[in-house]
Every structure is written in C-alpha cells, then in structure tokens.
Design a protein around this motif. Structure first.
Motif, PDB file in Angstrom:
ATOM      1  N   ASN A  89      -1.535   6.900  -1.399  1.00  0.00           N
ATOM      2  CA  ASN A  89      -2.325   5.872  -1.929  1.00  0.00           C
ATOM      3  C   ASN A  89      -2.443   6.128  -3.412  1.00  0.00           C
ATOM      4  OD1 ASN A  89      -2.831   4.106   0.130  1.00  0.00           O
ATOM      5  ND2 ASN A  89      -4.604   4.915   0.561  1.00  0.00           N
ATOM      6  N   ALA A 135       1.086   5.758  -5.039  1.00  0.00           N
ATOM      7  CA  ALA A 135       0.907   4.307  -5.316  1.00  0.00           C
ATOM      8  C   ALA A 135       0.406   3.968  -6.507  1.00  0.00           C
ATOM      9  CB  ALA A 135       0.898   3.529  -3.949  1.00  0.00           C
ATOM     10  N   ARG A 182      -1.064  -0.833   5.460  1.00  0.00           N
ATOM     11  CA  ARG A 182      -1.698  -1.550   4.287  1.00  0.00           C
ATOM     12  C   ARG A 182      -1.177  -0.726   2.810  1.00  0.00           C
ATOM     13  NH1 ARG A 182      -6.373   0.110   1.413  1.00  0.00           N
ATOM     14  NH2 ARG A 182      -7.593   0.096   3.339  1.00  0.00           N
ATOM     15  N   SER A 183      -1.123   0.607   2.947  1.00  0.00           N
ATOM     16  CA  SER A 183      -0.734   1.253   1.784  1.00  0.00           C
ATOM     17  C   SER A 183       0.721   1.207   1.793  1.00  0.00           C
ATOM     18  CB  SER A 183      -0.914   2.824   2.047  1.00  0.00           C
ATOM     19  OG  SER A 183      -2.239   3.321   2.034  1.00  0.00           O
ATOM     20  N   ARG A 213       1.322  -2.179   0.080  1.00  0.00           N
ATOM     21  CA  ARG A 213       1.113  -1.984  -1.596  1.00  0.00           C
ATOM     22  C   ARG A 213       2.293  -1.207  -2.091  1.00  0.00           C
ATOM     23  NH1 ARG A 213      -3.251   1.866  -3.588  1.00  0.00           N
ATOM     24  NH2 ARG A 213      -3.733   0.873  -5.656  1.00  0.00           N
ATOM     25  N   VAL A 241       5.153  -3.657  -2.431  1.00  0.00           N
ATOM     26  CA  VAL A 241       4.897  -4.677  -3.504  1.00  0.00           C
ATOM     27  C   VAL A 241       5.498  -3.864  -4.950  1.00  0.00           C
ATOM     28  CG1 VAL A 241       3.255  -5.862  -4.802  1.00  0.00           C
ATOM     29  CG2 VAL A 241       3.129  -5.910  -2.524  1.00  0.00           C
ATOM     30  N   ALA A 300       6.658  -6.323   2.573  1.00  0.00           N
ATOM     31  CA  ALA A 300       4.972  -6.072   2.654  1.00  0.00           C
ATOM     32  C   ALA A 300       4.427  -7.226   3.229  1.00  0.00           C
ATOM     33  CB  ALA A 300       4.633  -6.362   0.957  1.00  0.00           C
ATOM     34  N   HIS A 345      -9.106  -4.956   0.945  1.00  0.00           N
ATOM     35  CA  HIS A 345      -7.778  -4.203   0.240  1.00  0.00           C
ATOM     36  C   HIS A 345      -6.740  -4.991   0.565  1.00  0.00           C
ATOM     37  CE1 HIS A 345      -9.309  -0.770  -1.700  1.00  0.00           C
ATOM     38  NE2 HIS A 345     -10.120  -0.178  -0.893  1.00  0.00           N
ATOM     39  N   SER A 346      -6.743  -5.257   1.928  1.00  0.00           N
ATOM     40  CA  SER A 346      -5.415  -6.340   2.375  1.00  0.00           C
ATOM     41  C   SER A 346      -5.184  -7.379   1.781  1.00  0.00           C
ATOM     42  CB  SER A 346      -5.369  -6.314   3.857  1.00  0.00           C
ATOM     43  OG  SER A 346      -5.566  -5.134   4.695  1.00  0.00           O
ATOM     44  N   VAL A 368      -4.162  -6.960  -1.718  1.00  0.00           N
ATOM     45  CA  VAL A 368      -2.675  -6.673  -1.897  1.00  0.00           C
ATOM     46  C   VAL A 368      -1.819  -8.006  -1.718  1.00  0.00           C
ATOM     47  CG1 VAL A 368      -0.572  -5.868  -0.901  1.00  0.00           C
ATOM     48  CG2 VAL A 368      -2.755  -4.338  -0.858  1.00  0.00           C
ATOM     49  N   ARG A 398      -2.090 -10.117  -4.828  1.00  0.00           N
ATOM     50  CA  ARG A 398      -1.204  -9.488  -6.251  1.00  0.00           C
ATOM     51  C   ARG A 398       0.171  -9.955  -5.681  1.00  0.00           C
ATOM     52  NH1 ARG A 398      -2.978  -7.997 -10.585  1.00  0.00           N
ATOM     53  NH2 ARG A 398      -4.617  -6.428 -10.441  1.00  0.00           N
ATOM     54  N   ASN A 444      -1.304  -3.687  -8.401  1.00  0.00           N
ATOM     55  CA  ASN A 444      -2.554  -3.140  -7.470  1.00  0.00           C
ATOM     56  C   ASN A 444      -2.845  -1.778  -7.541  1.00  0.00           C
ATOM     57  OD1 ASN A 444      -4.914  -3.944  -6.464  1.00  0.00           O
ATOM     58  ND2 ASN A 444      -3.833  -4.928  -4.605  1.00  0.00           N
TER      59      ASN A 444
END
Lengths: 958, 191
Positions: free
Chosen positions: A660, A663, A699-700, A703, A706, A714, A738-739, A742, A745, A958
């Motif tokens: 994370n 990223a 999710r990570s 991200r 993306v 994604a 968080h999701s 993303v 974004r 993000n």
C-alpha cells in the motif's frame, strides 16, 4: 520364606516346567496324576497355570511352542470330521487337516482350540453362529463348529491351499505397490467383518493365506474373541499371539477395531520391510524422539543392511528393488502408512481398516496419502520429555499458532527467573516442572482432540479446540492462580493469532485479574498477560480500555528484569490507542519512544522491534508519508526475517502495508508484485480473517492497477464478491470506504465526475458511521476526492470550501508538517485558482504542493510531477511563454516514466493540455504533439465511449 | 528416552559426578546411555554365532559400573557377570526412584516411574514396583537364576533368547523358568 515353603515351590517349579510343554489334554491328565499323589503340589500348579494363558514369549514367537502331537490322526471330531494330519500349531491350538466323514473329498482345516478356561457352551454356540454368517470372498468360510467332549470349541474352516501372504509375495518377488494392493484387499475383508461387529484379534501372516488364484484369504476370524474371558478386567491376555498384539491388548484392555488395525499394520510392516515387527527391535534401536515402540520400517531395514547385508539384499530382491531403493521407498509415504497403522495410541491409528485400505491404494496409485496429516499429538508428546516451561513454549511456537512477539521477549526473562528459582530451592523447581507438565498436558489434550484428518487447514479445528480449552479451563479448580493465569494467557494468545480478539480479550482479562494481586512479585507473568490483553483490545478498537490498562501497568514494567522491553511494549500499545483516538502527534511520539527503547535494549527480540516499526509505519502512511513508511516497513520485514519465532501472519500483514505504501508512492509495479505474492499465499493462516485480508489485498491491487491505467482489471478486483466475510467485521466500513474511493478515482480518470460523486457519497457514508477519531484521516481523503469531483463538474464554488475545511482539519490533526494530504489540498486549491484566472495564487499553491509531494512521496513520484505540470500550466497562462511548452513536454516524459508507461489517463490528459495550451498561446501545433493529442483522444474514447476534452487539470492519483 | 550411544566418556563422567552430587536430572540422562549400551551388547551377543561368553564391556559401561558400584576395581569377568550386575543395578535404581516419587505423593501412591516408560521396559502396567521388588527377593530364594531372569527381562528389557545366550543356558530352559517366574510373580503379587 521358610524352608518348607521353599521346598514346595522348588518342586512346583520342576513340575511346572514339564507341564508347560504338554498340550492341554495331556496337561490336565498329568495334573490329575500329580494331584492323586500330592494334592498340595497339584493345587499350587493349578494356581500357577491359572496365571499363564499364553506362554509364547514376546520375542520368541512360535519357536517356544510345545512339540506337535502326532497321535491325533484318525480321530473323529463332532461325529463328522476325521482328522487327517496336523497342519500346524498356533497360539490358540492345533490345526488339523480333516475331511468330512460323509464326503471324503471335502477337506477342511479343523482347529482344536486349546484353552485353559472353560467356555460357556451357550456363548460358544452363539459365537459360532455369528461367524458362520461371515461370508466374504477373502475370508475363509466357517464350515462347521462345535464343542468337544472336554468343553473346548472346535472350528472347521474352508481349507485353503495357499501360502502365507509374506511367503507368497516373496516367492513372486512382488514389488511394493503390488503388495500394497494385495494387502488392501485384506484390509477390506477385515472392514467387512468389523461392519458385522466381528473382530479378528489375531491377525498375523500365518492367518493370511493367498490361494492358487492369488486371492488373499483370512483365517481364524473371531475365534480369539470367542476365547477371551467374558471379563474385560482380566489383565492376563489370552488366546492370541503376543508378538503380534497391539499395546493396549497386552495391557489387557478390551479389544477394538483399532487393535485389528494395529495388527494389520504389523503384517504390512513385514510385507514392506521384510523384517517381522517383533524382530525390528533387535535390529534397530528406537530413536530418542520416536514415540512409537516400533522402529520405522526404513530404520529397521536400514539397520538390517548393516547387520545382515545378505539378508537385506535378498529382501530387496524379493521386492524387485535394490537395497538403497527399497530403503528410500520405505522412508516415504508407505512408511508413514505403516506408522499410522501401528501407532501406539489407538486414537492415532486409521479409524477403520477401510481407511488403511484406501491409503494403500492411493499410495500404490501414486496419489497423496492421508497418513501425512495429524501429527500434532506426536510432535507435542515428543516435547514432553523435558520438563521446563521454556520447552513447553517452544512446543507451542513450533506449532505456529502462538503469535506473540511479546512472548518471545519474555522467554529470556522467564528462563532466568526459572534458573534462579531452581537454584534457590528444589521445591520451587518442582513446582515449575509441575506447572510445565500441566501446561503441556493441557495443550496436549487440546491438540489431541483435534481431528488429525482435517484437511482443510488449521483454523477451524484450532478455534473449536481453543474454545473447548477455554471452557475446560473455567471448570478447573485444582490450579494455583499463576498456573491458571498462564494457561489462560496461552489460550488468549492463540485466539489473538486466529484473529478472534473478543474471545482473546475474555481469557486475557481473566488472566490479568488472577495475577493482579501478585503483579509486583510476578511482574513478568503479569505484563505478559497484560500485553496479550492489549493486543486483543487493539483489535477490538477499545482504546479507552487500552489507555487505562497501560497507565496501570507502566509502573510494573520498572520492576521487571527488562524494563526497557516491557515499557516499550506498553508504549507501543498506548501509541496505537492514541492513534485510534485521533491524537496523531501523541501516537507518533509514543511509537518513536517505544522504538528508541526497544532498539537499545539487550535481549530484545527482532520481532518486537518489527512490530513497533510496523505500527509507526502504518501511522505515517495514513498521515500521508508513504516514503518513510516504506523505509520503516522494509526495516521491519528485515527484522522479522531474523527472528525464527516470527509469525507468518505478521509478515504478510507488513507486506500488504508495504504494498500500500509503495502504491501511495506511485511505485505501482513493485506494489503489484508484492500484492500478487500475498494473494498467492494460502490465506488460511489468517483464520477467520482470511476473507477480509483477501478483500484488502484486492483493493490494494486495484489501486495499484489504476496507477497503471488498467481500469478494467481494477474494476473487476473491486467488484469481486466479499466471500464469507462476517458482516460485522470491524474493519469493513473503512475497507468499503477505501474501495469506493478507488472507484471514484477511476471515474475521475475516465472523466466521469458524476459517477465519481456517487462513489464519494458511498465512501463518506461508510466512514460517517465510524465514531472514533481515527477515521479522521480517511474522512479527509474522502473530502479531497469529493472536492476534486466537484471541481471537474465545474463547481469550484463548492470545492473550495471543502478543501479549506479539510486543510483546517488536517492542521489540527497532524500539524503543519508537509504531507501528502496537505499537498493534495494545495494542488486542488491551485486548480480552482487557475480556473478562476488567478494565476499567481495558483502558482504559489502548486509550489506548496510540489514541496509537499516531494517530501512525502519523492521527487520523481507521479504526484510531484503532476503538480509540476500544473505549475507549468499556471506559469504558461501567466506569461504566455511558448518555451514552457517544451518544459511541459519534458514533464510529460517524466510523468510517463513515473507511471511506468504512457498509456495512462494522466499522460493523455497532459497531451490534451499541451494541445489546448498550444492553441491558447497561439503556437502552431507541433506534429508530434498533435499526434499524441489525437491518440489521447482516441484512447479516451475507447475507454469511455465518448469524446473527452481536457479541462481542470490532471486527475489525481489515489 | 533412548539416545544414540555416541556420548563421550567425559560427558558420562560429568553426568556420574553430577548424579553422585545429588542431581536427579543427571541420572535421567545417564541411564538411557547405559541402557542403550546394554541393549546394543545384547543384540551383538545374539548375532554371534559362537557362544563366547566373554564380552568386553564398553568403556562407558565400565566407568558407570566402577563408580556406581562404589569405587574400587570391578572386574567384569564375563558378560553374564556384567548383565547380572546391570540387571540388579537397574532394578535398584528404578525401584528407588519409584519409592521417592511415591513418597511425595499424597497417600504414597506409587506411580509408574517415567523412566520405565522412557526406556520402554516391558513391565506390565499397574505393577507396583515396590511389591515387585520384594517378590523378586523371594523368588531369589527359590532359585537365584529366576530372579536374574526377571531382572534382565523387566529391568533391562532383554528377550528370552538374549537372556539364554547371556547365561549360556538352553533357551527352552530359560523359557520355562521365565514362565514359572511370571506365574509365580503373578500369583504372589495378587494379594
């Protein structure tokens, strides 16, 4: 003993010796003869004989048996069978070849049972009826049966003209798989009998013949059962061959199917290694840490290769192999199958003969066998040998279920204290030893209850087992407070590592309560329990309780042997609690203090240091300093690598966080590699948390994708179903938030601000339910994305106040230190300023943004470059200097490099910006720039299905 | 707790000293070494074709016997002598341990000495070692050989064949003796 008694026994001894050698009938007669001359002697002898049911010595087999009796031929038994000749003598009696008196061609094997106990006639008949019903192709049929004149049963069975299974296999040089398959059929026959509630109890090679068609036939089924006394308590075992008896049989316990399985295992032993189990002891000494009395097949054979190489050679040839190959084969799964069948503890054997058969067939087919699993109890028991608490702890660590770095830290202190106490008084040492035994016995019982066949991974069994243990603990009244607390702490710790903090907290709290009165004398134990409780409380987000507990416990740390380590631990938890409450400066201060103390402390385990580093890194990342977070996490992972006791789950969590942070720095490729590695690992070690961890990883990954412009992938990752996640998982709302961010974004990248606004709403809603101030940072991010979306919808009037409010909140939370969030806000303010035409304000905002991003994410990160592009844009609008277009080209290149490719939304946006600026500045559009702009438009259209124009700056990351 | 017989003599010497100084732990570690050696010797005896009675005990065993049997020179003339001594020694040691362990427990319950388990001695479960000890004493009065057989069987764990070889007596005879001894013990200890 007086002289007379001595004389009496001496005479008895002489007479006994001769009596023993006689067959039953003759013996009875002889005894009677003696009795008529000397009643006392006869009585003594009878008493002695009553003690001895089976005289075959464990290690001598049939060698010591009595001489065969030849005079029986011609006798008619039961009025219908004529004895033809002795076939052999076994432990149970004589077996004769016989024929029916009415059909001279039908041959049977007639077993005359010799027994020292009279069998109730009714019972004998009943048993015979049961046996007669046993009809199976691999079981020698019972043809007839009866009771002889002296009350002894006889059985007439199908006469099988065949060889012992061992001889038969040897003569044909059958290889191991063929033997396994053949034997599997034997096992299934036994299974059949078991299902009919008949035990064999005397399985041995001489009872398993193979006939002319190559079919195995089992003899003597159920006869042993019949002959056993009705009394289960009789310690003297009776009518079976001790050399092939299961340990519990030798102890006089009632026979079970497990006993038959054991005996099957012994025969398998011989089939595999060529060494009868009973000889194995003499050939190979059992190893120090082997719990079975029987040496492993490969060891037995290995020893034979040394002691009798010719024999070993022959055995190998009889299996179609060379000596080395055979030994290696025996060391593999076949050896494990044998070991599992012949385990000393009946509970560890195969449940059924069929299970054994199936494993054999699997092995012969080359498939994995079940015998592999279920070695908890084995390993744990081996460690019972040494009676020290430290060993108990090692046992638990070895099983990988006990997390605690705290524990690792504590062990050194505990050991030292141990030694001191042992020196001081032997009595105390004994207490410790007792405690260790209780502890280990306790764990032992726990693991023993676990199903050794569980193939689905450790977690479900461990949880059930722990719960049972916790319940069992409550019921115990025999333990002193310290021991009780130690056990509770163990249980709590294991719950923690299974991510069941609620239960962990219960147990740990009780432990702490128990130790409270003695907390100063027993500071080490007390703090250990406190540490585990804090761990659980943290997972439960009960920061108030955490803070209170730390304040209460800190003074105790000073009383321990390692005050630095303990106070560091407590500070770490206090820091974490402060973070939860939004007191980020306090949190950071505590964590840094904790780090300082533990780094200097002797005896600090690397895992403890790693954990503190981790905590700090998480904070920093959230605050928006991913570069430093990355640095700390790398340090932490290094430290963990140096600690053999480190729990894999901790390492994995750190890796996820590292991904994370990477990223967050824009290092998408590195992040993706790490995450994919994390997803590839079995998530079973996260226990009930596994679905959640998986979702977080996805999710990570989304991200990071993306960042690379892989929008479709994604989206897929974000849309993946959440699996078996419990709806009340505490981390869920933030995860969803968080999701959604993303997703927002992605929408912004693809120039769909309306969709972005919708996602932002969802993100806000999730996090609005969070009551604790720790959600502050996340809420800030939501605000920022919201403002960005508003800007792109052309609503700077709404965006501006949002950014300003966010900036104020940020300053209040983490202070004015430049950070990612602060930089993002600056950049946004800059863009709004630019949209309003205020280039001066825009430029200074962008300058601040660049500084913030550079410090938080690095000079060459996508964020920094993006803000540079923005500033260039502002400058171009201000000065109309065409040269800036060239600088923009450079920046565009830097952006592409930072993002790892030019097929990125932001790069396309830059291309479109350059085109727009070109026309603004009235500079004729350079060919390459025009091409890039066209491609950018095409790419966007392809992605979004509609034309897109540049406006309002590059979308953020993000 | 059988360990491979690779202990150096210095380790053993150390253990013996510790044991004599009162460290119960040391005996725990010493006995298995001794035991393993005894078993190895018995196995070698069995493997021999010739019936040479003399067998050089290993340096380890010699050390142990010298010290445990209380100083002075101990001449082990024959394997019989060695094993008989060993049997008696093991018996006394194990019985003493059981006695000590029992004394600590409430009510003086004798418990199966953990060493019996660890050495996998074929003493039947629930055997009261103290009673067994007395019974062997009585058996010895009937015939010393009976007692030795029981010791070698129960406290050294040798097979009947090995015992016969060691005593240089016909296997059948030993077998009968063992049968008698067991029967006698069984009856005698039932009271």
């Amino acid at each position: 003993m007086d002289g007379e008694t001595l004389e009496r026994w001496r005479r008895a001894r002489e007479a006994f010796g001769t009596l023993i050698d006689l067959p039953t009938d003759a013996r009875a007669a002889r005894l009677a003869a003696i009795g008529s001359g000397d009643a006392r002697l006869a009585a003594d002898l009878a008493a002695l004989l009553a003690q001895v049911g089976e005289l075959v010595d464990e290690t001598d087999g049939a060698e010591a048996a009595a001489e065969p009796v030849a005079q029986r031929a011609g006798t008619v038994i039961g009025g219908r069978f004529r004895l033809l000749g002795l076939l052999g003598i076994g432990g149970m009696g004589e077996v004769h070849l016989a024929e029916r008196t009415d059909e001279l061609d039908r041959k049977v094997a007639l077993k005359l049972v010799r027994s020292d106990l009279p069998i109730p006639v009714a019972r004998a008949r009943r048993e015979q009826q049961i046996l007669a019903r046993l009809s199976h192709p691999h079981i020698a049929a019972l043809v007839d049966a009866g009771i002889g004149d002296a009350g002894q049963p006889w059985f007439a069975m199908e006469y099988i003209d065949g060889a012992r299974i061992t001889d038969w296999c040897d003569r044909r040089s059958l290889d191991l798989p063929a033997r396994a398959r053949l034997f599997a059929r034997v096992c299934r026959a036994v299974q059949f009998a078991h299902r009919n509630l008949i035990l064999h109890r005397d399985i041995k090679p001489s009872n398993i013949l193979v006939d002319a068609e190559g079919e195995p036939r089992l003899l003597d089924f159920g006869i042993a059962k019949l002959l056993d006394g009705t009394d289960a308590q009789q310690t003297q075992t009776l009518a079976f061959t001790p050399a092939y008896a299961a340990p519990e049989q030798l102890r006089g316990e009632p026979a079970t199917t497990a006993g038959d399985v054991y005996q099957l295992g012994l025969v398998l032993y011989e089939l595999a290694a060529g060494v009868p189990a009973r000889r194995a002891h003499e050939v190979a000494r059992a190893r120090a840490d082997d719990d079975t009395p029987l040496p492993r097949v490969d060891q037995a054979f290995g020893a034979l290769t040394v002691q009798a190489p010719d024999g070993a050679d022959r055995i190998a040839r009889e299996r179609g192999l060379g000596v080395e190959r055979l030994r290696r084969s025996l060391r593999g799964d076949l050896g494990r199958i044998v070991a599992k069948a012949t385990a000393a503890d009946p509970r560890e054997r195969y449940d059924t003969a069929q299970a054994l058969a199936e494993d054999l067939e699997r092995w012969a087919d080359g498939r994995p066998v079940a015998a592999h699993r279920g070695t908890f109890a084995y390993r744990l028991r081996k460690l019972v040998r040494r009676h020290r608490v430290a060993t108990a702890i090692i046992a638990l660590l070895a099983l990988g279920l006990v997390a605690s770095t705290l524990f690792a830290v504590h062990r050194a202190a505990e050991e030292r204290e141990q030694r001191r106490q042992a020196e001081a008084a032997g009595r105390r040492a004994d207490q410790q030893r007792q405690r260790a035994e209780i502890l280990l016995g306790f764990m032992n019982d726990m693991f023993r209850q676990a199903d050794p066949q569980n193939a689905d991974g450790v977690e479900p069994t461990a949880t059930q087992m722990l719960e049972r243990a916790a319940t069992a603990l409550e019921a115990r009244t025999d333990l002193d407070a310290v021991t009780h607390a130690a056990l509770l702490t163990q249980v709590a710790d294991t719950f923690n590592s299974l991510f069941l903090p609620g239960r962990a907290a219960d147990s740990a709290q009780r432990a702490v309560n128990l130790l409270e009165p003695e907390r100063e004398r027993r500071s080490g134990e007390y703090l250990m329990s406190v540490g585990i409780l804090l761990d659980a409380l943290q997972m439960l987000d009960r920061s108030d309780a955490q803070l209170a507990l730390v304040e209460h416990a800190l003074p105790i740390a000073a009383r321990t042997e390692e005050p630095a380590i303990w106070s560091s631990l407590l500070l770490k938890f206090r820091g974490a609690a402060r973070c939860s409450r939004g007191d980020f400066p306090g949190c950071a201060a505590d964590l840094r203090e904790a780090l300082q103390r533990i780094e200097g402390a002797p005896g600090a385990r690397p895992a403890g240091v790693a954990s503190t580093l981790h905590q700090l890194a998480v904070l920093l990342n959230d605050e928006g300093y991913p570069a430093e977070a990355v640095r700390l996490l790398r340090q932490a992972l290094d430290a963990l690598d140096r600690d053999p006791a480190a729990l894999r789950a901790d390492r994995e969590t750190m890796r996820v966080n590292l991904a994370n942070s990477l990223a967050a720095q824009g290092r998408a490729d590195e992040a993706i590699t790490l995450i994919e590695k994390g997803l590839a690992e079995p998530l079973g070690l996260y226990g009930s948390d596994a679905p959640f961890v998986e979702a977080m990883l996805r999710r990570s990954l989304a991200r990071a994708k993306v960042l690379r412009g892989e929008y479709a992938q994604a989206r897929e990752l974000l849309a993946a179903p959440s699996g078996a996640m419990p709806a009340d998982h505490p981390g869920l709302p933030r995860h969803f938030s968080h999701s959604h961010l993303v997703a927002a974004r992605i929408a912004l990248d693809l120039a769909d601000p309306a969709a972005a606004l919708a996602e932002v709403e969802d993100a806000r809603r999730q996090v609005a339910t969070e009551s604790d101030a720790g959600a502050t940072l996340l809420q800030l991010r939501v605000e920022i994305v919201h403002a960005d979306a508003l800007l792109r919808s052309g609503r700077c009037d709404l965006a501006l106040p949002r950014w300003q409010a966010a900036r104020e909140r940020l300053d209040a939370s983490i202070g004015a230190t430049p950070s990612w969030i602060g930089a993002e806000i600056s950049d946004g303010l800059g863009r709004c300023a630019l949209a309003a035409g205020d280039t001066a304000r825009a430029e200074s905002a962008f300058t601040a943004a660049i500084a913030g991003f550079a410090s938080a994410t690095g000079e060459a990160s996508p964020w920094t470059v993006r803000s540079r592009i923005h500033r260039l844009w502002a400058q171009a609008m201000a000065s109309h200097d065409a040269a800036l277009l060239d600088r923009l080209d450079e920046a565009r290149g830097a952006l592409a490099e930072a993002l790892g490719g030019s097929a990125r939304a932001q790069v396309w946006q830059t291309d479109l910006l350059i085109e727009t600026l070109s026309s603004e500045l009235r500079v004729p559009l350079d060919r390459s720039r025009a091409e890039r702009a066209d491609q950018a438009r095409a790419a966007f259209t392809a992605l979004t299905g509609r034309p897109v124009a540049f406006r309002d700056g590059l979308t953020g990351f993000n | 707790m059988l360990r491979p017989v690779s202990a150096t003599s210095s380790e053993v010497t150390q253990l013996i000293r510790q044991w004599q100084a009162g460290e119960a732990d040391a005996l725990d570690r010493l006995l298995p070494l001794v035991y393993a050696d005894l078993r190895a010797m018995a196995a070698r005896l069995l493997a021999r074709e010739n019936r040479q009675a003399t067998l050089q005990p290993t340096a380890l065993l010699h050390d142990v016997f010298v010290r445990l049997l209380g100083g002075g020179r101990v001449d082990i003339e024959s394997s019989a002598h060695l094993f008989n001594t060993a049997g008696r020694m093991m018996r006394h040691i194990l019985v003493d341990r059981a006695r000590e362990a029992g004394a600590e427990k409430r009510g003086g319950d004798w418990q199966r000495v953990d060493l019996v388990d660890a050495l996998q001695l074929p003493i039947p479960e629930r055997t009261h070692l103290g009673l067994l000890d007395e019974a062997i004493d009585e058996l010895e009065q009937i015939d010393a050989r009976l007692a030795r057989i029981v010791e070698l069987r129960y406290f050294v764990g040798l097979s009947v064949a090995a015992i016969a070889r060691i005593m240089d007596v016909d296997k059948r005879t030993i077998y009968r003796d063992w049968a008698f001894a067991r029967a006698w013990l069984g009856r005698h200890m039932q009271r």
